[in-house]
Design an enzyme around this catalytic site. Sequence first.
Site, PDB file in Angstrom:
ATOM      1  N   GLU A  28      -1.960  67.033  42.445  1.00  0.00           N
ATOM      2  CA  GLU A  28      -2.940  66.333  42.526  1.00  0.00           C
ATOM      3  C   GLU A  28      -4.233  67.243  41.734  1.00  0.00           C
ATOM      4  OE1 GLU A  28      -5.673  66.663  45.636  1.00  0.00           O
ATOM      5  OE2 GLU A  28      -4.468  67.445  46.834  1.00  0.00           O
ATOM      6  N   LYS A  89     -14.721  62.803  42.583  1.00  0.00           N
ATOM      7  CA  LYS A  89     -13.438  62.649  43.643  1.00  0.00           C
ATOM      8  C   LYS A  89     -13.042  61.277  43.531  1.00  0.00           C
ATOM      9  CE  LYS A  89     -11.993  62.800  48.285  1.00  0.00           C
ATOM     10  NZ  LYS A  89     -12.422  63.394  49.792  1.00  0.00           N
ATOM     11  N   LYS A 162      -4.408  68.039  56.983  1.00  0.00           N
ATOM     12  CA  LYS A 162      -5.433  68.902  57.247  1.00  0.00           C
ATOM     13  C   LYS A 162      -5.869  69.056  58.679  1.00  0.00           C
ATOM     14  CE  LYS A 162      -7.563  67.400  53.038  1.00  0.00           C
ATOM     15  NZ  LYS A 162      -6.427  67.625  52.224  1.00  0.00           N
TER      16      LYS A 162
HETATM   17  N1  PSU Z   1      -6.664  69.653  49.813  1.00  0.00           N
HETATM   18  C1  PSU Z   1      -7.476  70.679  49.783  1.00  0.00           C
HETATM   19  N2  PSU Z   1      -8.709  70.164  49.369  1.00  0.00           N
HETATM   20  C2  PSU Z   1      -8.965  68.858  49.125  1.00  0.00           C
HETATM   21  C3  PSU Z   1      -7.831  67.941  49.242  1.00  0.00           C
HETATM   22  C4  PSU Z   1      -6.839  68.461  49.924  1.00  0.00           C
HETATM   23  O1  PSU Z   1      -7.397  72.081  49.859  1.00  0.00           O
HETATM   24  O2  PSU Z   1      -9.850  68.405  48.896  1.00  0.00           O
HETATM   25  C5  PSU Z   1      -8.048  66.489  49.084  1.00  0.00           C
HETATM   26  C6  PSU Z   1      -6.746  65.731  48.900  1.00  0.00           C
HETATM   27  O3  PSU Z   1      -6.768  65.207  47.610  1.00  0.00           O
HETATM   28  C7  PSU Z   1      -6.810  64.613  49.579  1.00  0.00           C
HETATM   29  C8  PSU Z   1      -8.083  64.407  49.829  1.00  0.00           C
HETATM   30  O4  PSU Z   1      -5.910  63.655  49.228  1.00  0.00           O
HETATM   31  O5  PSU Z   1      -8.681  65.653  50.077  1.00  0.00           O
HETATM   32  C9  PSU Z   1      -8.594  63.559  51.395  1.00  0.00           C
HETATM   33  O6  PSU Z   1      -9.889  63.102  51.133  1.00  0.00           O
HETATM   34  P1  PSU Z   1     -10.161  61.883  51.866  1.00  0.00           P
HETATM   35  O7  PSU Z   1     -10.166  62.252  53.555  1.00  0.00           O
HETATM   36  O8  PSU Z   1     -11.556  61.540  51.556  1.00  0.00           O
HETATM   37  O9  PSU Z   1      -9.264  60.602  51.729  1.00  0.00           O
END
Ligand code: PSU
Length: 305
Positions: A28, A89, A162
């Site tokens: 990604e 993003k 996360k």
């Molecule tokens: N890992 C990181 N930083 C990020 C992400 C992952 O260290 O910013 C990203 C990934 O691309 C994941 C996204 O799919 O954050 C999720 O964001 P949201 O909660 O807005 O869907």
Amino acid sequence: MQAPAPGIRIGDEVRDALAAGRPVLALESTILTHGLPSPRNLEVGLASEVQVRELGVTPATIGVVDGTPVVGLSPAEIERLCTSETVVKASLRDLPIARAKRLDAGTTVAATAWLAHRAGIRVMSTGGLGGVHRGASETFDESADLGTLATTPITLVSAGVKSILDIGATLERLETLNIPVVGYRTDRFPAFTVTDSGFALDYRVESPSDAAALALARDELGLPQAVLVANPVDAAKQLDPELHDRALAEGLAAASAQGITGHDTTPFLLDHVQRATGGASLEVNLEVYRGNVALGAEIARAVAG
Ligand code: PSU
Ligand code: MN
């Protein structure tokens, strides 16, 4: 391999590898554009590709350049996304907007997995998957990563989800969405920079070929869900859990005080934790990511047989 849609571009090297049945690993780019500070983002973006190649696998970093989703960005395109001041993003719902407005974008797990699958790629690595945010019973903030994985049959290697998230709720949603989750050589669900989230897993795999067999079983049953391989960071290298909890509590309070919502939440919290841990969380984040890239490459080889 034909492009899956006229608006998607597949890089030549990725196209050739797929046509020849050679292993390909999707990566990604939101982690590069919105997760890591400059200039580390570019170093990591390029180094990950080298790491994948050294394991005999073709890397396919995925992102959006001038509105076009690209499966297999060139090094120059990776640099463009990593150094752009205007890069957005993009989750799946943002792809048509990025296209219509000809934006540059880093793709989230959701957008990357969908593009990778459409291109015929079967394995993808990320650092930490998105999930259910804390307070979601009020805000309804659940990453589109989860819903997309429910309908995208790829194998995703991630260090759990996360740690900024509500992990118990995320595991419940993964169950509801019929997404198989297995620990890689562990019975404990990891929490990104922390080895053990405190939640147990029902199933584990011991090797890349075990993970490949699971993906094959899913395909033989005609099921549309991703398989999630949860790969924990070595306990010796994890972020001190107490330091982590403190930094995160501060970050959550700051996000609420500053009214941070929506797609800004994840980058805001990750950045806050990075600064509040004096960069320690950044180094662990990179260690986690390297581990997932290595395991993803090995699974891609096993899948390609
Ligand atoms: N890992 C990181 N930083 C990020 C992400 C992952 O260290 O910013 C990203 C990934 O691309 C994941 C996204 O799919 O954050 C999720 O964001 P949201 O909660 O807005 O869907
Ligand atoms: Mn969200």
